[in-house]
Design a protein around this motif. Structure first.
Motif, PDB file in Angstrom:
ATOM      1  N   SER A  98      -7.077   6.154  -3.080  1.00 57.43           N
ATOM      2  CA  SER A  98      -7.645   5.607  -1.715  1.00 57.43           C
ATOM      3  C   SER A  98      -8.500   4.966  -2.173  1.00 57.43           C
ATOM      4  O   SER A  98      -9.130   4.629  -0.871  1.00 57.43           O
ATOM      5  N   ARG A 115       3.252   0.250  -7.119  1.00 55.41           N
ATOM      6  CA  ARG A 115       3.619   0.118  -6.073  1.00 55.41           C
ATOM      7  C   ARG A 115       4.833   1.180  -5.549  1.00 55.41           C
ATOM      8  O   ARG A 115       5.229   1.601  -4.324  1.00 55.41           O
ATOM      9  N   SER A 120       0.722   3.143  -0.508  1.00 54.85           N
ATOM     10  CA  SER A 120      -0.489   3.371   0.826  1.00 54.85           C
ATOM     11  C   SER A 120      -1.410   2.254  -0.471  1.00 54.85           C
ATOM     12  O   SER A 120      -2.739   2.225   0.820  1.00 54.85           O
ATOM     13  N   GLU A 122      -4.114  -0.457  -1.685  1.00 57.16           N
ATOM     14  CA  GLU A 122      -4.346  -1.351  -1.097  1.00 57.16           C
ATOM     15  C   GLU A 122      -5.667  -2.180  -2.014  1.00 57.16           C
ATOM     16  O   GLU A 122      -5.603  -3.188  -2.054  1.00 57.16           O
ATOM     17  N   GLN A 123      -6.109  -1.458  -2.838  1.00 55.84           N
ATOM     18  CA  GLN A 123      -7.325  -2.241  -3.364  1.00 55.84           C
ATOM     19  C   GLN A 123      -7.136  -1.874  -5.244  1.00 55.84           C
ATOM     20  O   GLN A 123      -7.317  -1.236  -5.133  1.00 55.84           O
ATOM     21  N   ARG A 264       5.225  -6.750  -3.466  1.00 58.96           N
ATOM     22  CA  ARG A 264       4.332  -6.935  -2.192  1.00 58.96           C
ATOM     23  C   ARG A 264       2.822  -6.893  -2.347  1.00 58.96           C
ATOM     24  O   ARG A 264       2.511  -6.302  -3.974  1.00 58.96           O
TER      25      ARG A 264
END
Length: 264
Positions: A98, A115, A120, A122-123, A264
């Motif tokens: 998170s 991944r 989820s 993202e950073q 991704r």
């Protein structure tokens, strides 16, 4: 036969496995010029086909296109060999991703596994693998994706394991974790590639048969790792799959490289 450039890492498993080939201790017409670099640097240089032979993360195979061909010997696969996500305090994987996660490179197998396990995420910030534990300890990042010998030393930094991505992969697939392989540049003659594969297999077998022969070479490239950590590292990453990837190993590589959810 001309001398072939061979890029591999300075980590104990590689210097142990390829010591005999590097120093001419096996019967082969192959001569190599070793270039020791971090795995993500090897992944990057493969985009330009820089070395005749190179170690590559399985996660990087798609990016090199048709430049390289996987050899069946010299690979790093197995059970219980996966990367870890570590944090300063105990937490779940969902909590760990998170915030900002330090990763050892976007083309590493470790990042591909992360991944898949944590879509989820993202950073992510890239840094050399041996800086990640300190980055987590100093609160520079919330979590770290660790590889190589860091899995043996993270507790010394007061850190906690959020997830073992190797365990996650094995539970999901019932296959070994495919970390990296040795690849030959696609423009090498077929007979040369065949002899390279045989020579690498012979080098790994020599290492198994003469485990003390490479001690000085391993120590010279192991930075400040203790003998105990070097031994653990070698025992974990050099195994039967290093002699031959095997049927399950090839299945694992195909499974990981063809899972589009990680692209991704």
């Amino acid at each position: 036969m001309r001398e072939l450039t061979f890029g591999y890492s300075p980590c104990p498993n590689d210097t142990f496995a390829f010591h005999a080939l590097t120093f001419g201790l096996i019967d082969t017409s192959i001569r190599i010029a070793p270039v020791l670099l971090d795995i993500e640097e090897l992944n990057r240089r493969a985009h330009h086909g820089e070395f005749d032979l190179t170690k590559l993360s399985v996660g990087a195979f798609a990016a090199v296109g048709d430049r390289y061909t996987l050899l069946r010997s010299g690979a790093a696969l197995g059970h219980g060999v996966g990367p870890l996500v570590v944090t300063r305090t105990p937490m779940s994987l969902a909590e760990a991703v998170s915030g900002v996660v330090a990763i050892p490179g976007r083309e590493t197998t470790a990042y591909r596994l992360l991944r898949l396990a944590a879509p989820s995420l993202e950073q992510a910030v890239e840094m050399r693998y041996d800086r990640i534990l300190q980055a987590v300890s100093s609160r520079e990042v919330k979590a770290g994706l660790i590889i190589h010998e860091s899995r043996f030393t993270y507790a010394d930094h007061g850190l906690h394991k959020a997830v073992d991505l190797g365990d996650w992969w094995e539970q999901e697939t019932n296959l070994p974790v495919p970390l990296a392989g040795i690849c030959a540049r696609a423009d090498l003659a077929a007979d040369t590639a065949t002899e390279v594969e045989r020579a690498i297999r012979a080098s790994v077998q020599y290492a198994f048969d003469h485990p003390e022969a490479s001690r000085e070479y391993v120590r010279a490239n192991a930075q400040e790792l203790s003998d105990e950590v070097c031994a653990q590292h070698i025992a974990l990453y050099v195994n039967a799959h290093s002699l031959d990837i095997g049927y399950d190993g090839m299945r694992a590589i195909r499974r990981l490289t063809h899972d589009d959810t990680a692209n991704r």
